[in-house]
Design a protein around this motif. Structure first.
Motif, PDB file in Angstrom:
ATOM      1  N   GLY A  52      49.450  16.059  10.676  1.00 38.48           N
ATOM      2  CA  GLY A  52      49.064  15.018  11.625  1.00 38.48           C
ATOM      3  C   GLY A  52      49.289  15.455  13.055  1.00 38.48           C
ATOM      4  O   GLY A  52      48.438  15.243  13.928  1.00 38.48           O
ATOM      5  N   ASP A  53      50.430  16.092  13.315  1.00 36.15           N
ATOM      6  CA  ASP A  53      50.746  16.552  14.670  1.00 36.15           C
ATOM      7  C   ASP A  53      49.726  17.573  15.168  1.00 36.15           C
ATOM      8  O   ASP A  53      49.397  17.608  16.357  1.00 36.15           O
ATOM      9  CB  ASP A  53      52.135  17.193  14.707  1.00 36.15           C
ATOM     10  CG  ASP A  53      53.262  16.196  14.482  1.00 36.15           C
ATOM     11  OD1 ASP A  53      53.000  14.978  14.472  1.00 36.15           O
ATOM     12  OD2 ASP A  53      54.410  16.651  14.305  1.00 36.15           O
ATOM     13  N   ALA A  54      49.262  18.427  14.259  1.00 35.67           N
ATOM     14  CA  ALA A  54      48.333  19.490  14.638  1.00 35.67           C
ATOM     15  C   ALA A  54      46.884  19.026  14.679  1.00 35.67           C
ATOM     16  O   ALA A  54      45.989  19.815  15.002  1.00 35.67           O
ATOM     17  CB  ALA A  54      48.467  20.663  13.674  1.00 35.67           C
ATOM     18  N   GLY A  55      46.640  17.758  14.364  1.00 36.67           N
ATOM     19  CA  GLY A  55      45.278  17.240  14.399  1.00 36.67           C
ATOM     20  C   GLY A  55      44.412  17.729  13.260  1.00 36.67           C
ATOM     21  O   GLY A  55      43.189  17.595  13.300  1.00 36.67           O
ATOM     22  N   THR A  56      45.036  18.287  12.226  1.00 40.33           N
ATOM     23  CA  THR A  56      44.279  18.766  11.069  1.00 40.33           C
ATOM     24  C   THR A  56      43.637  17.603  10.324  1.00 40.33           C
ATOM     25  O   THR A  56      42.539  17.734   9.772  1.00 40.33           O
ATOM     26  CB  THR A  56      45.208  19.551  10.123  1.00 40.33           C
ATOM     27  OG1 THR A  56      45.835  20.602  10.855  1.00 40.33           O
ATOM     28  CG2 THR A  56      44.441  20.134   8.950  1.00 40.33           C
ATOM     29  N   LEU A  57      44.334  16.458  10.321  1.00 35.47           N
ATOM     30  CA  LEU A  57      43.820  15.257   9.670  1.00 35.47           C
ATOM     31  C   LEU A  57      43.391  14.246  10.731  1.00 35.47           C
ATOM     32  O   LEU A  57      44.198  13.864  11.581  1.00 35.47           O
ATOM     33  CB  LEU A  57      44.903  14.624   8.789  1.00 35.47           C
ATOM     34  CG  LEU A  57      45.383  15.440   7.591  1.00 35.47           C
ATOM     35  CD1 LEU A  57      46.565  14.739   6.930  1.00 35.47           C
ATOM     36  CD2 LEU A  57      44.254  15.636   6.590  1.00 35.47           C
ATOM     37  N   PRO A  58      42.143  13.799  10.708  1.00 31.99           N
ATOM     38  CA  PRO A  58      41.729  12.720  11.613  1.00 31.99           C
ATOM     39  C   PRO A  58      42.523  11.447  11.323  1.00 31.99           C
ATOM     40  O   PRO A  58      43.187  11.331  10.292  1.00 31.99           O
ATOM     41  CB  PRO A  58      40.247  12.526  11.296  1.00 31.99           C
ATOM     42  CG  PRO A  58      39.834  13.718  10.516  1.00 31.99           C
ATOM     43  CD  PRO A  58      41.052  14.256   9.843  1.00 31.99           C
ATOM     44  N   ARG A 142      44.442  19.737  18.810  1.00 31.50           N
ATOM     45  CA  ARG A 142      44.288  20.457  17.544  1.00 31.50           C
ATOM     46  C   ARG A 142      45.280  21.610  17.419  1.00 31.50           C
ATOM     47  O   ARG A 142      44.980  22.675  16.873  1.00 31.50           O
ATOM     48  CB  ARG A 142      42.844  20.958  17.369  1.00 31.50           C
ATOM     49  CG  ARG A 142      41.792  19.853  17.444  1.00 31.50           C
ATOM     50  CD  ARG A 142      42.024  18.785  16.368  1.00 31.50           C
ATOM     51  NE  ARG A 142      41.011  17.735  16.415  1.00 31.50           N
ATOM     52  CZ  ARG A 142      41.178  16.543  17.005  1.00 31.50           C
ATOM     53  NH1 ARG A 142      42.330  16.247  17.596  1.00 31.50           N
ATOM     54  NH2 ARG A 142      40.223  15.646  16.992  1.00 31.50           N
ATOM     55  N   ALA A 143      46.460  21.383  17.933  1.00 30.99           N
ATOM     56  CA  ALA A 143      47.560  22.348  17.844  1.00 30.99           C
ATOM     57  C   ALA A 143      48.836  21.600  18.187  1.00 30.99           C
ATOM     58  O   ALA A 143      48.797  20.614  18.924  1.00 30.99           O
ATOM     59  CB  ALA A 143      47.362  23.512  18.808  1.00 30.99           C
ATOM     60  N   ALA A 144      49.954  22.057  17.652  1.00 31.72           N
ATOM     61  CA  ALA A 144      51.230  21.393  17.903  1.00 31.72           C
ATOM     62  C   ALA A 144      52.219  22.365  18.531  1.00 31.72           C
ATOM     63  O   ALA A 144      52.146  23.581  18.308  1.00 31.72           O
ATOM     64  CB  ALA A 144      51.806  20.834  16.597  1.00 31.72           C
ATOM     65  N   LYS A 145      53.110  21.826  19.347  1.00 34.32           N
ATOM     66  CA  LYS A 145      54.209  22.638  19.863  1.00 34.32           C
ATOM     67  C   LYS A 145      54.996  23.214  18.675  1.00 34.32           C
ATOM     68  O   LYS A 145      55.141  22.522  17.670  1.00 34.32           O
ATOM     69  CB  LYS A 145      55.143  21.775  20.718  1.00 34.32           C
ATOM     70  CG  LYS A 145      54.494  21.102  21.912  1.00 34.32           C
ATOM     71  CD  LYS A 145      55.473  20.173  22.649  1.00 34.32           C
ATOM     72  CE  LYS A 145      55.858  18.957  21.830  1.00 34.32           C
ATOM     73  NZ  LYS A 145      56.728  17.999  22.571  1.00 34.32           N
ATOM     74  N   PRO A 146      55.453  24.443  18.736  1.00 34.71           N
ATOM     75  CA  PRO A 146      55.534  25.339  19.900  1.00 34.71           C
ATOM     76  C   PRO A 146      54.347  26.278  20.090  1.00 34.71           C
ATOM     77  O   PRO A 146      54.437  27.222  20.877  1.00 34.71           O
ATOM     78  CB  PRO A 146      56.795  26.148  19.590  1.00 34.71           C
ATOM     79  CG  PRO A 146      56.791  26.262  18.104  1.00 34.71           C
ATOM     80  CD  PRO A 146      56.255  24.940  17.604  1.00 34.71           C
ATOM     81  N   ASP A 147      53.242  26.059  19.402  1.00 34.86           N
ATOM     82  CA  ASP A 147      52.059  26.904  19.552  1.00 34.86           C
ATOM     83  C   ASP A 147      51.629  26.921  21.022  1.00 34.86           C
ATOM     84  O   ASP A 147      51.413  25.861  21.628  1.00 34.86           O
ATOM     85  CB  ASP A 147      50.939  26.345  18.671  1.00 34.86           C
ATOM     86  CG  ASP A 147      49.714  27.236  18.591  1.00 34.86           C
ATOM     87  OD1 ASP A 147      49.511  28.073  19.490  1.00 34.86           O
ATOM     88  OD2 ASP A 147      48.934  27.065  17.631  1.00 34.86           O
ATOM     89  N   VAL A 148      51.478  28.098  21.587  1.00 43.02           N
ATOM     90  CA  VAL A 148      51.096  28.189  22.999  1.00 43.02           C
ATOM     91  C   VAL A 148      49.743  27.529  23.252  1.00 43.02           C
ATOM     92  O   VAL A 148      49.479  27.037  24.361  1.00 43.02           O
ATOM     93  CB  VAL A 148      51.084  29.652  23.493  1.00 43.02           C
ATOM     94  CG1 VAL A 148      52.473  30.255  23.439  1.00 43.02           C
ATOM     95  CG2 VAL A 148      50.093  30.499  22.715  1.00 43.02           C
ATOM     96  N   THR A 149      48.886  27.486  22.235  1.00 44.38           N
ATOM     97  CA  THR A 149      47.574  26.857  22.387  1.00 44.38           C
ATOM     98  C   THR A 149      47.709  25.391  22.770  1.00 44.38           C
ATOM     99  O   THR A 149      46.918  24.866  23.565  1.00 44.38           O
ATOM    100  CB  THR A 149      46.761  26.984  21.088  1.00 44.38           C
ATOM    101  OG1 THR A 149      46.617  28.366  20.767  1.00 44.38           O
ATOM    102  CG2 THR A 149      45.390  26.350  21.226  1.00 44.38           C
ATOM    103  N   CYS A 150      48.697  24.718  22.214  1.00 43.44           N
ATOM    104  CA  CYS A 150      48.921  23.308  22.534  1.00 43.44           C
ATOM    105  C   CYS A 150      49.203  23.138  24.020  1.00 43.44           C
ATOM    106  O   CYS A 150      48.614  22.275  24.689  1.00 43.44           O
ATOM    107  CB  CYS A 150      50.077  22.772  21.690  1.00 43.44           C
ATOM    108  SG  CYS A 150      50.395  21.010  21.908  1.00 43.44           S
TER     109      CYS A 150
END
Length: 205
Positions: A52-58, A142-150
Motif C-alpha cells: 500500500g505504501d509503495a502504491g502497488t495496490l490502488p 509509486r515508491a516508498a521511503k527509503p527508496d530514493v525514487t520516492c
C-alpha cells in the motif's frame, strides 16, 4: 550557519503525530471480532502495508486486500476509524511547524497509501492549516521511503532542489535514504533535537 534550507519536509507518523500500531490492531479487532495478533500478522507482518505504501495496490484493491488478509471485509469507514484511533497529534511539534512556516516552506512525505491523504482532514485535522496541499503519501509516487525514487518524485512535484531540503523522520533507514537522494536529513527523537538542528541552520525556534 550550515547551508540554506528552503523547505523542511516532515514525516507524519511518530513525528507530527504519535502513532500506535497496536492500538490500531485492537480497534480493528473490536470492529471485526478477529484477534489483534492475527490482524497484525495478516497486515503488517505479511508485507501488505508495504504494498500500500509503495502504491502497488490502488485504493480499492488495497482495501479489498486488507479485508481479505484478515478474513473480514473492511470498508473505508472502518479503516478510517481504526487509523484515527491509533493517532494523536504531537502538540509541541505542530507548534514548532506553526512558527517555522513563517520563514521557510514546509511539507509532509509519509509512507502511507493514498487513502490517508485522501482523508487527511478526517484523520489529522490539524495538518491542513499548517501544510495546505503539501501533504504527500508515498503511494502517490509509486515508491516508498527509503527508496530514493520516492524522494526524487516528491521534490520534483514541489519544484525544489534536494540540497535546499531538510528532511525529518523517526526511522534511521529513511534518513539514510533521504541523504542518498541528496537531501539534508535529521533523525527525529524529540522536538528539542529538531530545534537544535534548525538552530544550527540559522532557523532558531
Amino acid at each position: 550557519m550550515v547551508g540554506a534550507i528552503g523547505l523542511v519536509l516532515f514525516d507524519l507518523d511518530n513525528v507530527l503525530y504519535d502513532y500506535n500500531r497496536r492500538r490500531r490492531a485492537e480497534r480493528l479487532s473490536a470492529i471485526t471480532g478477529i484477534a489483534a495478533d492475527h490482524i497484525s500478522a495478516a497486515i503488517w507482518d505479511s508485507g501488505l502495508e508495504r504494498l500500500g505504501d509503495a502504491g502497488t495496490l490502488p485504493r480499492d484493491a488495497y482495501l479489498q486486500a486488507f479485508g481479505d488478509r484478515i478474513g473480514f471485509p473492511v470498508g473505508l469507514a472502518d479503516w478510517l476509524d481504526a487509523r484515527r484511533a491509533a493517532m494523536s497529534p504531537n502538540g509541541p511539534m505542530l507548534a514548532l511547524v506553526e512558527r517555522l512556516r513563517a520563514s521557510v516552506g514546509v511539507a509532509i512525505l509519509t509512507n502511507n497509501p493514498e487513502l490517508l491523504t485522501d482523508h487527511v482532514d478526517v484523520l489529522c485535522p490539524e495538518l491542513r492549516p499548517l501544510f495546505g496541499d503539501r501533504i504527500y503519501a508515498s503511494a502517490s509516487f509509486r515508491a516508498a521511503k527509503p527508496d530514493v525514487t520516492c524522494f526524487q518524485r516528491c521534490l520534483a512535484g514541489l519544484a525544489v532542489e534536494p540540497s535546499a531540503v531538510l528532511f525529518v523522520d523517526d526511522l534511521p533507514e529513511n534518513v539514510a535514504g533521504a541523504r542518498a537522494a541528496g537531501l539534508h536529513a535529521h533523525h527525529f527523537t524529540s522536538v528539542e533535537g529538531v530545534r537544535r538542528e534548525l538552530a544550527a541552520r540559522g532557523m532558531a525556534m
